[in-house]
Design an enzyme around this catalytic site. Sequence first.
Site, short mmCIF file in Angstrom:
data_model
loop_
_atom_site.label_atom_id
_atom_site.label_comp_id
_atom_site.label_asym_id
_atom_site.label_seq_id
_atom_site.Cartn_x
_atom_site.Cartn_y
_atom_site.Cartn_z
N CYS A 15 -1.20 -0.03 63.07
CA CYS A 15 -0.70 1.33 63.32
C CYS A 15 0.75 1.38 62.88
CB CYS A 15 -0.91 1.74 64.78
SG CYS A 15 -0.01 0.76 65.99
N ASN A 18 2.96 -0.61 66.41
CA ASN A 18 2.31 -1.79 67.02
C ASN A 18 2.65 -1.91 68.52
OD1 ASN A 18 2.28 -5.40 66.80
ND2 ASN A 18 0.52 -4.06 66.90
N CYS A 20 1.26 1.01 70.64
CA CYS A 20 0.30 1.92 71.30
C CYS A 20 -1.12 1.67 70.79
CB CYS A 20 0.69 3.38 71.08
SG CYS A 20 2.34 3.81 71.70
N ARG A 21 -1.46 2.20 69.61
CA ARG A 21 -2.86 2.21 69.17
C ARG A 21 -3.39 0.86 68.75
NH1 ARG A 21 -1.84 6.69 64.82
NH2 ARG A 21 0.12 5.51 64.83
N SER A 22 -2.69 0.16 67.84
CA SER A 22 -3.29 -1.08 67.33
C SER A 22 -3.35 -2.19 68.38
CB SER A 22 -2.63 -1.56 66.02
OG SER A 22 -1.29 -1.89 66.19
N ASP A 135 -1.59 9.48 67.03
CA ASP A 135 -0.46 8.75 67.61
C ASP A 135 -0.11 9.34 68.98
OD1 ASP A 135 1.94 7.61 68.21
OD2 ASP A 135 2.89 8.05 66.29
#
Length: 178
Positions: A15, A18, A20-22, A135
Amino acid sequence: MTLAGSAPIRVMFVCLGNICRSPMAEAIFRHRVTQRGLTDRFVIDSCGTGDWHVGGPADERTIRTLQGRSVDIDHVARQLDARTDVDDWDLFVVMDSMNHRDVLKAGIPLEKVRLMRSFVPAHRSMGERAPAVPDPYEGTIDDFASVYEMLVEACDAMIDDLLIAREGDDQPSTKVLP
Ligand code: 4NP
């Protein structure tokens, strides 16, 4: 798909930051792989295209969202290093079109890059136009919960897709290099 042999599939989630999402995708994917008794089939990591949070922990909302659902996370943020990562990983699973563009720009070949939600059967035919995992950084804890739900759905579909691809017993959507 040419996933010959028994080498584990090396999956890098990507993401922007690095935090939150990934990292959430990495933790969920590892959790589901463990639950399904498939830990020897995958090597899993995550990174960001940006460097703002390198060396730091995941966003506290990422941690709270996962811990509230009994998913472990132990994360230190790091940035994509295309020069070494390109050979170290089979598949770069990105969250949105900006990540997609940025990993290509960094030198990762297109055939190694997939959008996270393109593994979901309903979006599979869309390929690079599959919907994003949005995001949540500027959002609320509810946005993190929504990201969590998207990632659970996509991780399960991804595990199925990659294993089908390896076993060659159906029509996978994935082309992972050996
Ligand atoms: P992520 O979210 O890409 O899901 O980790 C973000 C985290 C931090 C920033 C942007 C997005 N940032 O600009 O610092």
